[in-house]
Scaffold this active site. Structure first.
Site, PDB file in Angstrom:
ATOM      1  CD  GLU A 198       9.995  -3.479   7.202  1.00 42.06           C
ATOM      2  OE1 GLU A 198      10.378  -2.836   6.227  1.00 42.06           O
ATOM      3  OE2 GLU A 198       9.357  -4.551   7.112  1.00 42.06           O
TER       4      GLU A 198
ATOM      5  CD1 TRP B 164      -0.576  -1.614   3.140  1.00 43.42           C
ATOM      6  CD2 TRP B 164       0.500   0.332   3.399  1.00 43.42           C
ATOM      7  NE1 TRP B 164       0.108  -1.668   4.337  1.00 43.42           N
ATOM      8  CE2 TRP B 164       0.780  -0.480   4.508  1.00 43.42           C
ATOM      9  CE3 TRP B 164       1.072   1.598   3.344  1.00 43.42           C
ATOM     10  CZ2 TRP B 164       1.603  -0.072   5.565  1.00 43.42           C
ATOM     11  CZ3 TRP B 164       1.898   2.021   4.373  1.00 43.42           C
ATOM     12  CH2 TRP B 164       2.159   1.186   5.477  1.00 43.42           C
ATOM     13  CG  ASN B 165       5.062   1.109   0.555  1.00 44.08           C
ATOM     14  OD1 ASN B 165       4.589   0.168  -0.090  1.00 44.08           O
ATOM     15  ND2 ASN B 165       6.363   1.256   0.726  1.00 44.08           N
TER      16      ASN B 165
ATOM     17  CE  LYS C 151      -4.960  -8.840  -2.127  1.00 42.49           C
ATOM     18  NZ  LYS C 151      -4.619  -7.833  -1.096  1.00 42.49           N
TER      19      LYS C 151
ATOM     20  CD  GLU D 166      11.160  -4.326  -2.262  1.00 45.02           C
ATOM     21  OE1 GLU D 166      11.625  -4.355  -1.094  1.00 45.02           O
ATOM     22  OE2 GLU D 166      10.308  -3.526  -2.642  1.00 45.02           O
ATOM     23  CG  LEU D 167      10.382 -10.221   1.057  1.00 45.49           C
ATOM     24  CD1 LEU D 167      10.766 -11.525   1.728  1.00 45.49           C
ATOM     25  CD2 LEU D 167       8.887 -10.187   0.730  1.00 45.49           C
TER      26      LEU D 167
ATOM     27  N   GLY E 133       6.138  -6.749  -0.042  1.00 43.02           N
ATOM     28  CA  GLY E 133       5.455  -6.684   1.238  1.00 43.02           C
ATOM     29  C   GLY E 133       6.372  -7.117   2.368  1.00 43.02           C
TER      30      GLY E 133
ATOM     31  CB  CYS F 139      10.900  -1.866   1.706  1.00 41.78           C
ATOM     32  SG  CYS F 139      11.253  -1.283   0.039  1.00 41.78           S
TER      33      CYS F 139
END
Length: 493
Positions: A383, A151-152, A175, A250-251, A228, A284
């Site tokens: 985090e 969402w960022n 999605k 990509e976390l 996410g 992130c």
């Protein structure tokens, strides 16, 4: 209240259930639109549309050059609609209009870049050691890709997946986060205007359990591209393994910003503030750990506290605003709980540490700084994804390196120094996918981005990213008229 529908096979449709999910404007703290509350039936319909488009002559039969032309046209349309798309993102997640408009005006560059690469991926003829055989390789698209975004920065993160994936010839089911779906739907509507065949890009809105999980597990999905948290990424990777699906993950991150005594301290202070307070720390790559050399510890801490004190919180549409709200109620509460946990753990608060109400009813958290933090503490290892900076002292270069690498994450790192030899030593030894030196939070469509350890698998952007959406095929052609002497023995000579 506006409604944003799913896009399946080129048509706008609601959820099969007929249900809707309200979406919150985090600045006004009120619902402003609705998205479909989709489920597995909608997912299957979208995947089947993407599968049919992949096999169609209209898409699958296009040359790579023709795909590139479509991507360039789409990039042009994004530029034309940048203002409207940026406004939708601001309403949905509270990011600053000044930054979102810059992002939307830059996003077309990804589509232009991969449009140019679309017909530059070449196979080759192999100088094989088998007489009378011609052997060559080709690169082929994977098929249906599930793109799951956060969402960022919904459109930037989606672009990182769509641009190379479409250039390679794949089709997509997207999605978006249920907390910020509106801009993704509006963005995807432009593919029809650009001339993409129906079903090439589909969007299914809804929650993770109802939409994300069946999408990840769908038998006809060949790859999952996800942005996410590391916890969600771990679950996705496990599910993908059941069907041997390709993944790009990509976390999260807990990136160190390392300031040495010889640095330009004013520039470093601005870079550190940007790294953690820009976007409210909801990135992130946030430089959420400040590793600060003891000899300049108090002097630099005063600088960063002064900068943070003057940050203007308020309406993200106002060009004077420097930090907006937290993106949704659940995350707002999480950030405040993390701050409370840090104080309970014994962390020393230097600034902030509470909600900010002067800006109105929005979901604001004050810029927060904890000093003298222990690197093994929860505050330094977890985090938070908010405007919370953990300041950790170090003695010398080796100590800084030890602290920086002592984390489960490895997404980014920053170095602030004028010592060129130190720069080369540290950039080689830091365990991070990206290292910024005397700068921070810089990105380009040309530069790979991603992490190691719990920060993910694979990279996004750059030339090599094309091959993450392709698979090689080797073709053997026998030109000999001779019959094999022994057909039951492998051809090794």
């Amino acid at each position: 209240m506006q409604q944003f529908e799913n896009i399946i096979a080129g048509k706008r449709v609601g959820a099969a259930s007929g249900k809707w999910i309200p979406s919150l404007d985090p600045f006004r703290n009120e619902d402003w639109c609705q998205i479909p509350d989709s489920d597995e039936a909608d997912v299957d319909r979208a995947v089947q549309a993407a599968k049919a488009a992949f096999a169609s002559a209209e898409w699958g039969g296009l040359t790579a050059t023709a795909r590139g032309a479509l991507l360039r046209k789409f990039g042009d349309l994004v530029g034309v609609h940048a203002q409207r798309l940026a406004e939708l993102e601001v309403r949905d997640n509270g990011k600053l209009m000044t930054e979102m408009l810059l992002q939307l005006r830059y996003i077309p560059q990804w589509f232009y870049y991969y449009a140019g690469l679309a017909d530059k991926i070449e196979g080759g003829v192999l100088p094989i050691d088998k007489a009378d055989h011609l052997v060559y390789t080709t690169w082929e698209p994977l098929g249906v890709v599930a793109a799951i975004t956060a969402w960022n920065s919904p459109l930037l993160l989606l672009t990182w997946k769509l641009a190379p994936g479409l250039a390679a010839g794949n089709t997509f089911v997207v999605k978006p986060s249920e907390f910020a779906s509106a801009s993704t739907v509006a963005f995807a509507e432009l593919f029809d205007e650009a001339g993409f065949p129906p079903g090439v890009v589909n969007v299914v809105c809804g929650t993770g359990p109802a939409v994300g999980e069946p999408l990840v597990r769908h038998r006809d999905v060949a790859k999952i591209a996800f942005t996410g948290s590391d916890n969600a990424g771990r679950l996705i990777n496990r599910a993908a393994a059941d069907d041997f699906k390709h993944t790009t993950l990509e976390l999260g991150g807990k990136s160190p910003n390392i300031v040495f005594e010889d640095a330009d301290l004013d520039a470093a202070a601005a870079g550190v503030a940007s790294g953690i307070f820009a976007a409210g720390g909801q990135t992130c790559m946030a430089g959420s750990r400040l590793l600060l050399q003891r000899s300049v510890y108090e002097k630099f801490l005063d600088k960063i506290c002064a900068l943070a004190t003057d940050i203007k919180l308020g309406d993200p549409m106002d060009p004077k605003t420097q930090m907006g709200p937290m993106a949704n109620i659940a995350h707002y509460r999480k950030v405040l709980n993390c701050i409370a946990d840090a104080e309970a753990e014994g962390a020393r608060l230097a600034l902030g540490g509470e909600a900010h109400h002067a800006a109105g009813e929005g979901l604001f958290v004050k810029p927060t700084i904890f000093r003298d933090v222990k690197n093994e503490s929860q505050l330094a290892q977890r985090e938070i994804f908010g405007p919370v900076l953990a300041v950790i002292p170090f003695d010398d270069e080796s100590h800084a390196l030890e602290l920086a690498n002592a984390s489960n994450y490895g997404l980014g790192a920053g170095i602030w120094t004028t010592d060129i030899k130190r720069i080369f030593r540290l950039t080689k030894k830091l365990q991070a996918g990206t290292v910024w030196v005397n700068t921070y939070r810089a990105l380009s469509f040309m530069a790979p981005f991603g992490g190691i350890k719990h920060s993910g698998l694979g990279r996004e952007s750059g030339q090599e990213m094309m091959k993450a959406y392709l698979q090689p095929k080797t073709v053997w052609i026998n030109n000999s008229d001779k019959t094999p002497e022994n057909p039951f023995v492998m051809r090794l000579s």
